[in-house]
Write a protein that holds these residues in place. Structure first.
Motif, PDB file in Angstrom:
ATOM      1  N   GLU A  18      48.848   7.481 -15.659  1.00 52.78           N
ATOM      2  CA  GLU A  18      49.429   8.802 -15.455  1.00 52.78           C
ATOM      3  C   GLU A  18      50.189   9.304 -16.693  1.00 52.78           C
ATOM      4  N   VAL A  19      51.005   8.475 -17.303  1.00 49.76           N
ATOM      5  CA  VAL A  19      51.761   8.913 -18.475  1.00 49.76           C
ATOM      6  C   VAL A  19      50.811   9.322 -19.600  1.00 49.76           C
ATOM      7  N   ALA A  20      49.843   8.469 -19.895  1.00 43.80           N
ATOM      8  CA  ALA A  20      48.888   8.773 -20.966  1.00 43.80           C
ATOM      9  C   ALA A  20      48.105  10.042 -20.668  1.00 43.80           C
ATOM     10  N   PHE A  21      47.711  10.217 -19.430  1.00 44.89           N
ATOM     11  CA  PHE A  21      46.937  11.401 -19.049  1.00 44.89           C
ATOM     12  C   PHE A  21      47.790  12.668 -19.096  1.00 44.89           C
ATOM     13  N   LYS A  22      48.918  12.647 -18.407  1.00 45.36           N
ATOM     14  CA  LYS A  22      49.709  13.871 -18.275  1.00 45.36           C
ATOM     15  C   LYS A  22      50.318  14.335 -19.591  1.00 45.36           C
ATOM     16  N   ARG A  23      50.751  13.403 -20.423  1.00 44.85           N
ATOM     17  CA  ARG A  23      51.438  13.787 -21.655  1.00 44.85           C
ATOM     18  C   ARG A  23      50.494  14.133 -22.794  1.00 44.85           C
ATOM     19  N   TRP A  24      49.308  13.507 -22.822  1.00 47.63           N
ATOM     20  CA  TRP A  24      48.455  13.690 -23.999  1.00 47.63           C
ATOM     21  C   TRP A  24      47.004  14.030 -23.655  1.00 47.63           C
ATOM     22  N   ILE A  25      46.345  13.229 -22.841  1.00 49.58           N
ATOM     23  CA  ILE A  25      44.893  13.350 -22.685  1.00 49.58           C
ATOM     24  C   ILE A  25      44.486  14.605 -21.919  1.00 49.58           C
ATOM     25  N   GLN A  32      40.770  21.934 -25.177  1.00 54.82           N
ATOM     26  CA  GLN A  32      39.460  21.913 -25.821  1.00 54.82           C
ATOM     27  C   GLN A  32      38.400  22.649 -25.013  1.00 54.82           C
ATOM     28  N   THR A  33      38.469  22.532 -23.686  1.00 48.36           N
ATOM     29  CA  THR A  33      37.372  23.018 -22.838  1.00 48.36           C
ATOM     30  C   THR A  33      37.694  24.261 -22.012  1.00 48.36           C
ATOM     31  N   GLY A  34      38.976  24.516 -21.782  1.00 49.79           N
ATOM     32  CA  GLY A  34      39.349  25.602 -20.887  1.00 49.79           C
ATOM     33  C   GLY A  34      39.128  25.251 -19.427  1.00 49.79           C
ATOM     34  N   ILE A  35      38.828  23.996 -19.151  1.00 45.38           N
ATOM     35  CA  ILE A  35      38.578  23.528 -17.780  1.00 45.38           C
ATOM     36  C   ILE A  35      39.825  22.830 -17.251  1.00 45.38           C
ATOM     37  N   ARG A  36      40.200  23.157 -16.034  1.00 51.30           N
ATOM     38  CA  ARG A  36      41.389  22.577 -15.411  1.00 51.30           C
ATOM     39  C   ARG A  36      41.061  21.213 -14.806  1.00 51.30           C
ATOM     40  N   ALA A  37      41.895  20.235 -15.086  1.00 48.90           N
ATOM     41  CA  ALA A  37      41.719  18.901 -14.501  1.00 48.90           C
ATOM     42  C   ALA A  37      42.598  18.772 -13.263  1.00 48.90           C
ATOM     43  N   ASP A  38      41.981  18.584 -12.111  1.00 42.23           N
ATOM     44  CA  ASP A  38      42.695  18.378 -10.854  1.00 42.23           C
ATOM     45  C   ASP A  38      42.619  16.896 -10.512  1.00 42.23           C
ATOM     46  N   ALA A 208      28.708  17.769 -16.545  1.00 41.10           N
ATOM     47  CA  ALA A 208      28.870  18.045 -17.975  1.00 41.10           C
ATOM     48  C   ALA A 208      30.340  17.952 -18.379  1.00 41.10           C
ATOM     49  N   ALA A 209      31.217  18.572 -17.589  1.00 44.42           N
ATOM     50  CA  ALA A 209      32.648  18.502 -17.877  1.00 44.42           C
ATOM     51  C   ALA A 209      33.150  17.072 -17.719  1.00 44.42           C
ATOM     52  N   ALA A 210      32.619  16.356 -16.717  1.00 40.71           N
ATOM     53  CA  ALA A 210      33.032  14.977 -16.484  1.00 40.71           C
ATOM     54  C   ALA A 210      32.673  14.099 -17.676  1.00 40.71           C
ATOM     55  N   GLN A 211      31.475  14.295 -18.231  1.00 41.16           N
ATOM     56  CA  GLN A 211      31.077  13.499 -19.386  1.00 41.16           C
ATOM     57  C   GLN A 211      31.925  13.832 -20.602  1.00 41.16           C
ATOM     58  N   ALA A 212      32.298  15.096 -20.734  1.00 36.99           N
ATOM     59  CA  ALA A 212      33.179  15.491 -21.845  1.00 36.99           C
ATOM     60  C   ALA A 212      34.532  14.800 -21.723  1.00 36.99           C
ATOM     61  N   PHE A 213      35.011  14.658 -20.493  1.00 37.42           N
ATOM     62  CA  PHE A 213      36.291  13.980 -20.287  1.00 37.42           C
ATOM     63  C   PHE A 213      36.166  12.494 -20.624  1.00 37.42           C
ATOM     64  N   LEU A 214      35.067  11.865 -20.201  1.00 34.12           N
ATOM     65  CA  LEU A 214      34.869  10.453 -20.525  1.00 34.12           C
ATOM     66  C   LEU A 214      34.766  10.257 -22.033  1.00 34.12           C
ATOM     67  N   LEU A 216      36.285  11.991 -24.251  1.00 34.08           N
ATOM     68  CA  LEU A 216      37.652  12.082 -24.756  1.00 34.08           C
ATOM     69  C   LEU A 216      38.406  10.774 -24.530  1.00 34.08           C
ATOM     70  N   LEU A 217      38.117  10.098 -23.412  1.00 30.85           N
ATOM     71  CA  LEU A 217      38.790   8.834 -23.109  1.00 30.85           C
ATOM     72  C   LEU A 217      38.463   7.741 -24.117  1.00 30.85           C
ATOM     73  N   GLU A 218      37.407   7.944 -24.914  1.00 30.25           N
ATOM     74  CA  GLU A 218      37.024   6.961 -25.926  1.00 30.25           C
ATOM     75  C   GLU A 218      37.415   7.399 -27.340  1.00 30.25           C
ATOM     76  N   SER A 219      38.195   8.460 -27.446  1.00 31.80           N
ATOM     77  CA  SER A 219      38.561   8.992 -28.753  1.00 31.80           C
ATOM     78  C   SER A 219      39.778   8.280 -29.337  1.00 31.80           C
TER      79      SER A 219
END
Length: 241
Positions: A18-25, A32-38, A208-214, A216-219
């Motif tokens: 949660e910390v890594a996601f909410k603060r940075w990722i 980058q995408t304009g897509i909201r992560a719920d 497509a958005a899900a793969q873009a998020f994955l 990012l998780l490897e960046s």
């Protein structure tokens, strides 16, 4: 039910990131995408119950052994699965309070026996481990007699509110609560490490958005976020791939 909104990405995630996601990722992804992560935040045990009841999202991030089951049942797309991060268990105290020595098993045992109260989760992986640990250390009766337990969620909230002196949980989860200081990890001799991975659901509504998020998780940005969020990255640096 799958996500049908192209402007949003639905994620079911364990609490450890949660910390890594909410603060940075997540802010980076949305920028980058304009897509909201719920995101639905729950311990892996709760996530699995929700999945078993038929709940779905675009992505799930959970403990590896649970992800193994989802692969076997064809609930997630095997080829999209990626290792994300490793969590370790530690202890927290109210902000500004003295930080005791827990660098050895005997030191930790002494702190737990002398504590006014210790908060832990009954449903999370760290809480299940902690209950087994105090049993093995022979101090279960003493610790449980003064325990502050929660079914799920962040144990450090009980320390920040003054209801408990110490909180036990994965360090990355302890960091989610303001008003506490991290004492440190449990000694290596009794430490437990929990690995997390992520993947697309087989019936992801926004693949497509899900793969873009994955991706990012490897960046490199994500690798830094895991470290800053109390985790050890399991991602190989992009330059090493």
């Amino acid at each position: 039910m799958t996500n049908k909104d192209p402007g949003s990405l639905s994620i079911m995630s364990a609490l450890a990131v949660e910390v890594a996601f909410k603060r940075w990722i997540v802010p980076r992804f949305e920028q980058q995408t304009g897509i909201r992560a719920d995101i639905v935040w729950e311990p892996t045990t709760v996530l699995m119950r929700r999945v078993e009841s038929g709940e779905r999202a675009d992505i799930i991030l959970a403990i590896d052994h649970a992800m193994d089951r989802l692969v076997q049942d064809d609930i997630i797309r095997r080829k999209t699965r990626i290792p994300v991060a490793r969590a370790m268990v530690g202890l927290a105290v109210r902000k500004g309070a003295p930080l005791p020595d827990i660098s050895t098993v005997e030191a930790l045992k002494s702190v737990l026996l002398g504590a006014r109260s210790v908060a832990f989760s009954l449903g999370g992986a760290s809480g299940i481990y902690f209950q087994q640990l105090i049993q093995e250390l022979g101090i279960a009766d003493e610790v449980k007699a003064r325990a502050v337990t929660i079914p799920a969620g962040f144990t450090a909230a009980k320390v920040a509110s003054g209801e408990a002196e110490y909180a036990v949980q994965q360090i990355s989860e302890l960091m989610s609560i303001d008003g506490v200081d991290i004492i440190g990890p449990f000694p290596e001799a009794i430490q437990t490490f929990t690995d997390f991975s992520a993947a697309l659901f087989a019936d992801a509504g926004n693949p497509a958005a899900a793969q873009a998020f994955l991706d990012l998780l490897e960046s490199e940005e994500a690798i830094a976020a895991y470290g800053n969020g109390g985790l050890a990255s399991l991602v190989r640096a992009p330059s090493a791939k």
